[in-house]
Design a protein around this motif. Structure first.
Motif, PDB file in Angstrom:
ATOM      1  N   HIS A   5       0.850  -1.187   0.000  1.00 30.43           N
ATOM      2  CA  HIS A   5       0.000   0.000   0.000  1.00 30.43           C
ATOM      3  C   HIS A   5       0.883   1.233   0.000  1.00 30.43           C
ATOM      4  CE1 HIS A   5      -3.593  -2.372   0.739  1.00 30.43           C
ATOM      5  NE2 HIS A   5      -2.856  -3.060   1.589  1.00 30.43           N
ATOM      6  N   ARG A   6       0.345   2.302  -0.596  1.00 31.30           N
ATOM      7  CA  ARG A   6       1.072   3.561  -0.658  1.00 31.30           C
ATOM      8  C   ARG A   6       0.093   4.699  -0.410  1.00 31.30           C
ATOM      9  NH1 ARG A   6       2.651   5.263  -6.333  1.00 31.30           N
ATOM     10  NH2 ARG A   6       0.765   6.481  -6.139  1.00 31.30           N
ATOM     11  N   GLY A   7       0.548   5.701   0.273  1.00 30.42           N
ATOM     12  CA  GLY A   7      -0.259   6.899   0.494  1.00 30.42           C
ATOM     13  C   GLY A   7       0.590   8.138   0.293  1.00 30.42           C
ATOM     14  N   ASP A   8      -0.016   9.197  -0.216  1.00 35.43           N
ATOM     15  CA  ASP A   8       0.677  10.467  -0.413  1.00 35.43           C
ATOM     16  C   ASP A   8       0.097  11.509   0.528  1.00 35.43           C
ATOM     17  OD1 ASP A   8       2.324   9.531  -2.450  1.00 35.43           O
ATOM     18  OD2 ASP A   8       0.824   9.944  -3.984  1.00 35.43           O
ATOM     19  N   SER A  16      11.423  27.212   9.391  1.00 37.25           N
ATOM     20  CA  SER A  16      12.023  26.716  10.639  1.00 37.25           C
ATOM     21  C   SER A  16      11.807  25.217  10.825  1.00 37.25           C
ATOM     22  CB  SER A  16      11.447  27.469  11.835  1.00 37.25           C
ATOM     23  OG  SER A  16      10.064  27.201  11.960  1.00 37.25           O
ATOM     24  N   GLY A  17      11.037  24.572   9.928  1.00 39.49           N
ATOM     25  CA  GLY A  17      10.799  23.132  10.011  1.00 39.49           C
ATOM     26  C   GLY A  17       9.522  22.763  10.734  1.00 39.49           C
ATOM     27  N   HIS A  18       8.646  23.734  10.963  1.00 39.50           N
ATOM     28  CA  HIS A  18       7.376  23.476  11.643  1.00 39.50           C
ATOM     29  C   HIS A  18       6.339  22.983  10.630  1.00 39.50           C
ATOM     30  CE1 HIS A  18       4.060  23.955  14.447  1.00 39.50           C
ATOM     31  NE2 HIS A  18       3.426  24.642  13.515  1.00 39.50           N
ATOM     32  N   LEU A  19       5.703  21.848  10.915  1.00 37.74           N
ATOM     33  CA  LEU A  19       4.655  21.303  10.056  1.00 37.74           C
ATOM     34  C   LEU A  19       3.373  22.100  10.265  1.00 37.74           C
ATOM     35  CD1 LEU A  19       3.703  18.959   8.152  1.00 37.74           C
ATOM     36  CD2 LEU A  19       3.007  17.769  10.238  1.00 37.74           C
ATOM     37  N   LEU A  20       2.819  22.649   9.185  1.00 37.72           N
ATOM     38  CA  LEU A  20       1.597  23.442   9.287  1.00 37.72           C
ATOM     39  C   LEU A  20       0.350  22.567   9.271  1.00 37.72           C
ATOM     40  CD1 LEU A  20       2.577  26.372   6.923  1.00 37.72           C
ATOM     41  CD2 LEU A  20       2.486  26.373   9.424  1.00 37.72           C
ATOM     42  N   SER A  21       0.340  21.532   8.452  1.00 37.53           N
ATOM     43  CA  SER A  21      -0.816  20.632   8.369  1.00 37.53           C
ATOM     44  C   SER A  21      -0.417  19.408   7.565  1.00 37.53           C
ATOM     45  CB  SER A  21      -2.007  21.328   7.695  1.00 37.53           C
ATOM     46  OG  SER A  21      -1.703  21.619   6.354  1.00 37.53           O
ATOM     47  N   ALA A  22      -1.270  18.418   7.576  1.00 35.94           N
ATOM     48  CA  ALA A  22      -1.055  17.226   6.745  1.00 35.94           C
ATOM     49  C   ALA A  22      -2.405  16.590   6.480  1.00 35.94           C
ATOM     50  CB  ALA A  22      -0.127  16.235   7.444  1.00 35.94           C
ATOM     51  N   HIS A  23      -2.567  16.076   5.297  1.00 34.63           N
ATOM     52  CA  HIS A  23      -3.777  15.341   4.946  1.00 34.63           C
ATOM     53  C   HIS A  23      -3.413  14.282   3.921  1.00 34.63           C
ATOM     54  CE1 HIS A  23      -3.645  18.263   1.651  1.00 34.63           C
ATOM     55  NE2 HIS A  23      -4.338  17.384   0.967  1.00 34.63           N
ATOM     56  N   GLN A  26      -3.624  10.894  -1.512  1.00 34.31           N
ATOM     57  CA  GLN A  26      -3.898   9.635  -2.208  1.00 34.31           C
ATOM     58  C   GLN A  26      -3.985   8.553  -1.145  1.00 34.31           C
ATOM     59  OE1 GLN A  26      -1.103   8.435  -5.212  1.00 34.31           O
ATOM     60  NE2 GLN A  26      -2.074   6.477  -5.520  1.00 34.31           N
ATOM     61  N   SER A  27      -5.163   8.022  -0.970  1.00 36.06           N
ATOM     62  CA  SER A  27      -5.407   7.034   0.069  1.00 36.06           C
ATOM     63  C   SER A  27      -4.734   5.707  -0.242  1.00 36.06           C
ATOM     64  CB  SER A  27      -6.917   6.818   0.218  1.00 36.06           C
ATOM     65  OG  SER A  27      -7.174   5.775   1.133  1.00 36.06           O
ATOM     66  N   SER A  28      -4.340   5.023   0.806  1.00 39.30           N
ATOM     67  CA  SER A  28      -3.813   3.664   0.665  1.00 39.30           C
ATOM     68  C   SER A  28      -4.947   2.678   0.419  1.00 39.30           C
ATOM     69  CB  SER A  28      -3.068   3.259   1.936  1.00 39.30           C
ATOM     70  OG  SER A  28      -3.993   3.114   3.010  1.00 39.30           O
ATOM     71  N   GLY A  29      -6.170   3.118   0.708  1.00 37.85           N
ATOM     72  CA  GLY A  29      -7.321   2.234   0.590  1.00 37.85           C
ATOM     73  C   GLY A  29      -7.696   1.582   1.908  1.00 37.85           C
ATOM     74  N   ILE A  30      -6.868   1.787   2.925  1.00 41.84           N
ATOM     75  CA  ILE A  30      -7.113   1.200   4.246  1.00 41.84           C
ATOM     76  C   ILE A  30      -7.025   2.319   5.287  1.00 41.84           C
ATOM     77  CG2 ILE A  30      -6.326  -0.467   5.968  1.00 41.84           C
ATOM     78  CD1 ILE A  30      -5.232  -2.136   3.657  1.00 41.84           C
ATOM     79  N   GLY A  31      -8.145   2.587   5.961  1.00 42.21           N
ATOM     80  CA  GLY A  31      -8.223   3.687   6.911  1.00 42.21           C
ATOM     81  C   GLY A  31      -7.154   3.650   7.988  1.00 42.21           C
ATOM     82  N   ALA A  32      -6.876   2.474   8.539  1.00 43.08           N
ATOM     83  CA  ALA A  32      -5.882   2.365   9.617  1.00 43.08           C
ATOM     84  C   ALA A  32      -4.493   2.760   9.131  1.00 43.08           C
ATOM     85  CB  ALA A  32      -5.865   0.949  10.179  1.00 43.08           C
ATOM     86  N   ILE A  33      -4.172   2.419   7.892  1.00 39.10           N
ATOM     87  CA  ILE A  33      -2.865   2.789   7.337  1.00 39.10           C
ATOM     88  C   ILE A  33      -2.810   4.300   7.113  1.00 39.10           C
ATOM     89  CG2 ILE A  33      -1.372   2.586   5.301  1.00 39.10           C
ATOM     90  CD1 ILE A  33      -2.249  -0.356   5.156  1.00 39.10           C
ATOM     91  N   LEU A  38      -0.637   9.545   8.751  1.00 41.60           N
ATOM     92  CA  LEU A  38      -0.853  10.908   9.242  1.00 41.60           C
ATOM     93  C   LEU A  38      -0.190  11.110  10.598  1.00 41.60           C
ATOM     94  CD1 LEU A  38      -4.543  11.699   8.271  1.00 41.60           C
ATOM     95  CD2 LEU A  38      -2.501  12.971   7.598  1.00 41.60           C
ATOM     96  N   ASN A  39      -0.290  10.119  11.459  1.00 38.09           N
ATOM     97  CA  ASN A  39       0.336  10.205  12.777  1.00 38.09           C
ATOM     98  C   ASN A  39       1.861  10.281  12.647  1.00 38.09           C
ATOM     99  OD1 ASN A  39       0.213  10.121  15.721  1.00 38.09           O
ATOM    100  ND2 ASN A  39       1.193   8.123  15.487  1.00 38.09           N
ATOM    101  N   ALA A  40       2.425   9.470  11.759  1.00 43.60           N
ATOM    102  CA  ALA A  40       3.880   9.470  11.577  1.00 43.60           C
ATOM    103  C   ALA A  40       4.365  10.817  11.059  1.00 43.60           C
ATOM    104  CB  ALA A  40       4.283   8.358  10.614  1.00 43.60           C
ATOM    105  N   VAL A  41       3.668  11.369  10.063  1.00 41.43           N
ATOM    106  CA  VAL A  41       4.055  12.671   9.510  1.00 41.43           C
ATOM    107  C   VAL A  41       3.854  13.770  10.554  1.00 41.43           C
ATOM    108  CG1 VAL A  41       3.417  14.406   7.784  1.00 41.43           C
ATOM    109  CG2 VAL A  41       3.673  12.015   7.112  1.00 41.43           C
ATOM    110  N   GLY A  42       2.767  13.689  11.308  1.00 40.59           N
ATOM    111  CA  GLY A  42       2.454  14.723  12.295  1.00 40.59           C
ATOM    112  C   GLY A  42       3.362  14.730  13.501  1.00 40.59           C
ATOM    113  N   THR A  43       3.937  13.601  13.862  1.00 42.26           N
ATOM    114  CA  THR A  43       4.787  13.539  15.046  1.00 42.26           C
ATOM    115  C   THR A  43       6.283  13.583  14.722  1.00 42.26           C
ATOM    116  OG1 THR A  43       4.707  11.120  15.063  1.00 42.26           O
ATOM    117  CG2 THR A  43       3.067  12.288  16.397  1.00 42.26           C
ATOM    118  N   ALA A  44       6.623  13.571  13.434  1.00 43.85           N
ATOM    119  CA  ALA A  44       8.038  13.620  13.040  1.00 43.85           C
ATOM    120  C   ALA A  44       8.599  15.016  13.267  1.00 43.85           C
ATOM    121  CB  ALA A  44       8.180  13.234  11.569  1.00 43.85           C
TER     122      ALA A  44
END
Length: 76
Positions: A5-8, A16-23, A26-33, A38-44
């Motif tokens: 699976h892949r998601g974009d 300064s490297g601050h993440l403004l938002s993420a969404h 392109q869905s992986s097709g699986i909600g949990a993924i 999103l959690n990985a990108v948001g907490t990095a």
């Protein structure tokens, strides 16, 4: 059986490297993924832009790949 699976996730960052938002763009097709991505990108943590980079916010596309192999053993 192999699952891939892949998601974009477009991710705007400040210089300064601050993440403004993420969404998920392109869905992986699986909600949990999608939620895990999103959690990985948001907490990095992201480094500040280098000196030669623009001084305004930029959007980077984060592509998340997940590959898993399942094997099932049936005992009678």
């Amino acid at each position: 059986m192999r699952h891939r699976h892949r998601g974009d996730l477009p991710s705007p960052l400040t210089p300064s490297g601050h993440l403004l938002s993420a969404h998920v763009a392109q869905s992986s097709g699986i909600g949990a993924i999608n939620r895990a991505a999103l959690n990985a990108v948001g907490t990095a943590s992201y480094p500040p832009f280098r000196k030669k980079m623009p001084k305004q916010d930029m959007t980077f596309n984060v592509r998340v790949h997940l590959s898993a192999q399942h094997s099932w053993l049936l005992r009678l």
